[in-house]
Design a protein around this motif. Sequence first.
Motif, PDB file in Angstrom:
ATOM      1  N   HIS A  37     -72.307  20.451 101.465  1.00 22.20           N
ATOM      2  CA  HIS A  37     -73.160  19.285 101.217  1.00 22.20           C
ATOM      3  C   HIS A  37     -72.553  18.002 101.770  1.00 22.20           C
ATOM      4  O   HIS A  37     -73.011  16.910 101.450  1.00 22.20           O
ATOM      5  N   HIS A  38     -71.498  18.127 102.580  1.00 28.70           N
ATOM      6  CA  HIS A  38     -70.958  16.951 103.283  1.00 28.70           C
ATOM      7  C   HIS A  38     -71.662  16.956 104.641  1.00 28.70           C
ATOM      8  O   HIS A  38     -71.252  17.634 105.569  1.00 28.70           O
ATOM      9  N   TYR A  39     -72.757  16.233 104.719  1.00 29.36           N
ATOM     10  CA  TYR A  39     -73.619  16.351 105.898  1.00 29.36           C
ATOM     11  C   TYR A  39     -73.150  15.445 107.040  1.00 29.36           C
ATOM     12  O   TYR A  39     -72.578  14.392 106.792  1.00 29.36           O
ATOM     13  N   PRO A  40     -73.464  15.850 108.292  1.00 24.23           N
ATOM     14  CA  PRO A  40     -73.148  14.964 109.421  1.00 24.23           C
ATOM     15  C   PRO A  40     -73.848  13.618 109.248  1.00 24.23           C
ATOM     16  O   PRO A  40     -74.958  13.544 108.730  1.00 24.23           O
ATOM     17  N   ARG A  41     -73.165  12.565 109.674  1.00 26.89           N
ATOM     18  CA  ARG A  41     -73.758  11.219 109.589  1.00 26.89           C
ATOM     19  C   ARG A  41     -74.795  11.056 110.700  1.00 26.89           C
ATOM     20  O   ARG A  41     -75.803  10.413 110.546  1.00 26.89           O
ATOM     21  N   ARG A  42     -74.459  11.603 111.883  1.00 28.37           N
ATOM     22  CA  ARG A  42     -75.396  11.545 113.016  1.00 28.37           C
ATOM     23  C   ARG A  42     -74.990  12.651 113.979  1.00 28.37           C
ATOM     24  O   ARG A  42     -74.064  13.417 113.699  1.00 28.37           O
ATOM     25  N   LEU A 161     -76.339  19.585 120.355  1.00 32.19           N
ATOM     26  CA  LEU A 161     -76.157  18.452 119.451  1.00 32.19           C
ATOM     27  C   LEU A 161     -74.810  18.583 118.750  1.00 32.19           C
ATOM     28  O   LEU A 161     -74.525  19.596 118.121  1.00 32.19           O
ATOM     29  N   ILE A 162     -73.983  17.566 118.881  1.00 28.90           N
ATOM     30  CA  ILE A 162     -72.651  17.623 118.290  1.00 28.90           C
ATOM     31  C   ILE A 162     -72.680  16.838 116.973  1.00 28.90           C
ATOM     32  O   ILE A 162     -72.963  15.642 116.972  1.00 28.90           O
ATOM     33  N   PRO A 163     -72.415  17.513 115.835  1.00 23.04           N
ATOM     34  CA  PRO A 163     -72.465  16.792 114.563  1.00 23.04           C
ATOM     35  C   PRO A 163     -71.285  15.831 114.443  1.00 23.04           C
ATOM     36  O   PRO A 163     -70.156  16.201 114.759  1.00 23.04           O
ATOM     37  N   ILE A 164     -71.554  14.604 114.045  1.00 21.24           N
ATOM     38  CA  ILE A 164     -70.475  13.643 113.794  1.00 21.24           C
ATOM     39  C   ILE A 164     -70.448  13.429 112.278  1.00 21.24           C
ATOM     40  O   ILE A 164     -71.406  12.931 111.695  1.00 21.24           O
ATOM     41  N   TYR A 165     -69.311  13.821 111.639  1.00 16.90           N
ATOM     42  CA  TYR A 165     -69.225  13.773 110.175  1.00 16.90           C
ATOM     43  C   TYR A 165     -68.623  12.451 109.690  1.00 16.90           C
ATOM     44  O   TYR A 165     -67.820  11.849 110.398  1.00 16.90           O
ATOM     45  N   PRO A 166     -68.987  12.022 108.478  1.00 21.63           N
ATOM     46  CA  PRO A 166     -68.262  10.892 107.885  1.00 21.63           C
ATOM     47  C   PRO A 166     -66.800  11.323 107.808  1.00 21.63           C
ATOM     48  O   PRO A 166     -66.492  12.339 107.174  1.00 21.63           O
ATOM     49  N   ALA A 167     -65.917  10.603 108.487  1.00 19.50           N
ATOM     50  CA  ALA A 167     -64.536  11.067 108.625  1.00 19.50           C
ATOM     51  C   ALA A 167     -63.577   9.987 108.142  1.00 19.50           C
ATOM     52  O   ALA A 167     -63.989   8.909 107.743  1.00 19.50           O
ATOM     53  N   THR A 168     -62.285  10.300 108.170  1.00 15.52           N
ATOM     54  CA  THR A 168     -61.279   9.311 107.773  1.00 15.52           C
ATOM     55  C   THR A 168     -60.152   9.375 108.791  1.00 15.52           C
ATOM     56  O   THR A 168     -60.141  10.241 109.665  1.00 15.52           O
ATOM     57  N   ALA A 169     -59.194   8.458 108.622  1.00 10.32           N
ATOM     58  CA  ALA A 169     -58.078   8.415 109.569  1.00 10.32           C
ATOM     59  C   ALA A 169     -57.336   9.756 109.601  1.00 10.32           C
ATOM     60  O   ALA A 169     -56.856  10.188 110.636  1.00 10.32           O
ATOM     61  N   ILE A 176     -63.361  18.422 110.584  1.00 10.18           N
ATOM     62  CA  ILE A 176     -64.311  18.738 109.510  1.00 10.18           C
ATOM     63  C   ILE A 176     -65.300  19.789 110.028  1.00 10.18           C
ATOM     64  O   ILE A 176     -65.622  20.757 109.340  1.00 10.18           O
ATOM     65  N   ALA A 177     -65.739  19.606 111.275  1.00 10.13           N
ATOM     66  CA  ALA A 177     -66.696  20.557 111.860  1.00 10.13           C
ATOM     67  C   ALA A 177     -66.107  21.965 111.892  1.00 10.13           C
ATOM     68  O   ALA A 177     -66.786  22.948 111.595  1.00 10.13           O
ATOM     69  N   LYS A 178     -64.815  22.056 112.243  1.00 10.31           N
ATOM     70  CA  LYS A 178     -64.191  23.399 112.305  1.00 10.31           C
ATOM     71  C   LYS A 178     -64.118  24.010 110.903  1.00 10.31           C
ATOM     72  O   LYS A 178     -64.326  25.215 110.731  1.00 10.31           O
ATOM     73  N   ALA A 179     -63.825  23.174 109.913  1.00  8.44           N
ATOM     74  CA  ALA A 179     -63.772  23.679 108.534  1.00  8.44           C
ATOM     75  C   ALA A 179     -65.161  24.147 108.096  1.00  8.44           C
ATOM     76  O   ALA A 179     -65.312  25.183 107.443  1.00  8.44           O
ATOM     77  N   VAL A 180     -66.194  23.378 108.487  1.00  7.39           N
ATOM     78  CA  VAL A 180     -67.562  23.763 108.132  1.00  7.39           C
ATOM     79  C   VAL A 180     -67.884  25.122 108.752  1.00  7.39           C
ATOM     80  O   VAL A 180     -68.496  25.988 108.112  1.00  7.39           O
ATOM     81  N   ASP A 181     -67.454  25.347 110.010  1.00  9.61           N
ATOM     82  CA  ASP A 181     -67.701  26.646 110.653  1.00  9.61           C
ATOM     83  C   ASP A 181     -67.165  27.791 109.798  1.00  9.61           C
ATOM     84  O   ASP A 181     -67.774  28.850 109.699  1.00  9.61           O
ATOM     85  N   LEU A 182     -66.003  27.569 109.184  1.00 11.34           N
ATOM     86  CA  LEU A 182     -65.389  28.640 108.392  1.00 11.34           C
ATOM     87  C   LEU A 182     -66.186  28.949 107.127  1.00 11.34           C
ATOM     88  O   LEU A 182     -66.206  30.085 106.669  1.00 11.34           O
ATOM     89  N   PRO A 208     -80.712  28.079 102.461  1.00 10.18           N
ATOM     90  CA  PRO A 208     -79.669  28.537 103.389  1.00 10.18           C
ATOM     91  C   PRO A 208     -79.966  28.102 104.830  1.00 10.18           C
ATOM     92  O   PRO A 208     -79.069  27.656 105.557  1.00 10.18           O
ATOM     93  N   GLU A 209     -81.236  28.177 105.210  1.00  9.11           N
ATOM     94  CA  GLU A 209     -81.617  27.783 106.573  1.00  9.11           C
ATOM     95  C   GLU A 209     -81.409  26.279 106.772  1.00  9.11           C
ATOM     96  O   GLU A 209     -80.938  25.829 107.831  1.00  9.11           O
ATOM     97  N   ALA A 210     -81.727  25.506 105.747  1.00  8.05           N
ATOM     98  CA  ALA A 210     -81.557  24.047 105.846  1.00  8.05           C
ATOM     99  C   ALA A 210     -80.082  23.695 106.041  1.00  8.05           C
ATOM    100  O   ALA A 210     -79.729  22.832 106.846  1.00  8.05           O
ATOM    101  N   LEU A 211     -79.204  24.373 105.295  1.00  8.28           N
ATOM    102  CA  LEU A 211     -77.766  24.079 105.420  1.00  8.28           C
ATOM    103  C   LEU A 211     -77.262  24.445 106.812  1.00  8.28           C
ATOM    104  O   LEU A 211     -76.463  23.732 107.421  1.00  8.28           O
ATOM    105  N   LEU A 212     -77.755  25.572 107.315  1.00  5.88           N
ATOM    106  CA  LEU A 212     -77.365  25.993 108.664  1.00  5.88           C
ATOM    107  C   LEU A 212     -77.823  24.970 109.700  1.00  5.88           C
ATOM    108  O   LEU A 212     -77.070  24.562 110.586  1.00  5.88           O
ATOM    109  N   LYS A 213     -79.066  24.532 109.555  1.00 10.05           N
ATOM    110  CA  LYS A 213     -79.629  23.622 110.560  1.00 10.05           C
ATOM    111  C   LYS A 213     -79.050  22.215 110.491  1.00 10.05           C
ATOM    112  O   LYS A 213     -79.006  21.516 111.491  1.00 10.05           O
ATOM    113  N   ILE A 214     -78.634  21.780 109.302  1.00  3.05           N
ATOM    114  CA  ILE A 214     -78.103  20.413 109.208  1.00  3.05           C
ATOM    115  C   ILE A 214     -76.726  20.364 109.867  1.00  3.05           C
ATOM    116  O   ILE A 214     -76.347  19.375 110.480  1.00  3.05           O
TER     117      ILE A 214
END
Length: 737
Positions: A37-42, A161-169, A176-182, A208-214
């Motif tokens: 549920h940590h969704y990409p910002r854009r 489309l490359i997801p850009i996640y709310p990230a930190t330093a 984060i994207a690699k962790a989401v893949d796992l 489940p489909e919505a989570l995959l697509k987001i």
Amino acid sequence: MDLVPALEEPLKKAIGPATAKVMAEALGLHTIGDLLHHYPRRYAERGELTRLADLPLDEHVTVVAQVASARVLRFGGGSGQRLEVNITDGSGQLQLVFFGRGIHKPHKDLLPGTRAMFAGKVSVFNRKMQLAHPAYELLRGDAAEGGAEAAEAVGSWAGALIPIYPATAKLESWKIAKAVDLVLPGAQEAVEPLPDSLREGRGLVPLPEALLKIHRPHTKADIADARARLKWDEAFVLQVALARRRFADAQLPAVARVPQPDGLLTAFDAKLPFTLTDGQQKVSKEIFDDLATEHPMHRLLQGEVGSGKTMVALRAMLAVVDAGGQAAMLAPTEVLAQQHHRSVTEMMGELAEGGMLGGAEHSTKVVLLTGSMGVAARRQALLDLVSGDAGIVIGTHALIEDKVQFHDLGLVVVDEQHRFGVEQRDALRGKGKQPPHLLVMTATPIPRTVAMTVFGDLETSVLDQLPAGRSPIATHVVPAADKPHFLARAWERVREEVEGGHQAYVVCPRIGDDQDESPKKGKKKSAEDEAEKRPPLAVLDVAEELAHGALRGLKVEVLHGRMQPDDKDAVMRRFAAGETDVLVATTVIEVGVNVPNATAMVIMDADRFGVSQLHQLRGRVGRGSAPGLCLLVSEMPEASPARARLGAVAATLDGFELSRIDLEQRREGDVLGQAQSGVRSSLRMLAVIEDEEIIAEAREEATKVVRADPDLEHLPGLRTALDALLDEEREQYLDKG
């Protein structure tokens, strides 16, 4: 939200303890479900680069761009070296710098023409935007170019489309994207909170489909499908929580309070010197209908400053007294409680003199109860309450203390909701033999959707027309730094108002004695704050300056929150009586101070106040027959967001319009404030303002579902989602609603 056992697995099992630790500390993500549920910002598109022209200063950003040039420069007599890489995306350029030993790998990787994702904090050096030592991930179009490593990079960024996640330093977007893949395979186990009929009826994709697509969309349509579905989940689960709350309230018993035909209310209406507005009549009817039922009323009364809420509340209190009960009005400050008491007794006249010589046939006592009252007066007030002699009591949270007993409490009116904790409302409600009816009043206009989300357990009434005789208020911005002569003119205007027999307020952000609030540590400073180094103007300094300068010869007094209650009251009394020309005050005057003869207000450092607060303050002038004038003084530069905010306030008197602007600028969280603890943090996808329709529809659907199945026995998925939303803190919050 749909945390089922598979999704409740701790993250460290899936992605390793080191990354899991950073995710927990920096982003508050602990389980697989949290990460899903940590969704990409854009999303960045392969073919379309993030605009470098729009990069915000001092923020961590992720950009996708192409290397235009790279060169190694030597400095410090040749011993030091730095690599400068210029990247471009067509909209602008950005410089990357690497120093010392750290230059070798990027020098090899970042050749002109290479595309990559870069992440870092944007800073300015020599008037150029730059990222120092950014992290980067190469994006190669052809796996053959660089062997296995390149093939992996292509694999991980295979989607267009490359997801850009709310990230930190500490944690870049692509980590984060690699962790989401796992953890993404776990999305298949997500349990559906939406009833099938609702989901299918609205054409929403399964969860489940919505989570995959987001997280891994192939097309923009995928993102739209996922968002539509996830927004519905959030809106619906929250509205079900509120609908269950309303349903439970509707089962509680209450005493129906129906006013007797020729009693106190009739006598009061007969002596009113004016007729009620249509709005006041309509809202009064809604309230009287609620009071006549055997379940407690829970109503929110929203009305612009000066729309006559107090009159509506007073008539409701009189109706309850007529029906044999008592009514209590809870005000946030002593000044306000005293003022309500004064205005109620003035409006009622001899009807407020129950049991006294000269009291009318249908009359009652109206008592005041505050913390600073003398012992004898307090004892008498408590006696009047327990005996039932006092039909109406007005007070501060002193009303909530254990000692205070009522004869038969039938209605609680809470003034200015946002200043009262839910616990206090609750404690007062507990004073009735059965739950009393509840009317919450607020002068802060709340957009309809926010009311549905935040006060979703209350029915809402809105007073949106001003009573006859209220005057328009002209508002102007005074740019003190750009045009000092405008400020001089402002003080002349104040003099003119006073010479015309009127009075003025001057409002400052702080008091200005040694105890003043030092700036809170650890607060992130914006570039604007940095530009604004000086402390905000203070009441004591400004009053001193004006009395000896621009307003010399006028009677100037000060009012602020740290004065003794008696002193405050004396100052307000002198101002109300017209003995003081100019009152220099903090925002203590924001709520409820009513001096019809005050026609002008100058707000110093107006940019330090929120939009809604400025609107509240402005409502203190123009309360009589003469037009009001409000001057917003600011030293902020013309192009700044702060000036744009002030311009918006000057441009409209519509509080609902301003509250929308306020929300859009400050994001819902700040505006909804602490009162909503818990509920807000569950909204990740839903924007309270933009998603008005979804919230309204979700409320309707939720009401239907709860009516049919209050305990959600047939909807185990929804119950699970609800339990996840309503952890203990939120459960308590909603219970106290």
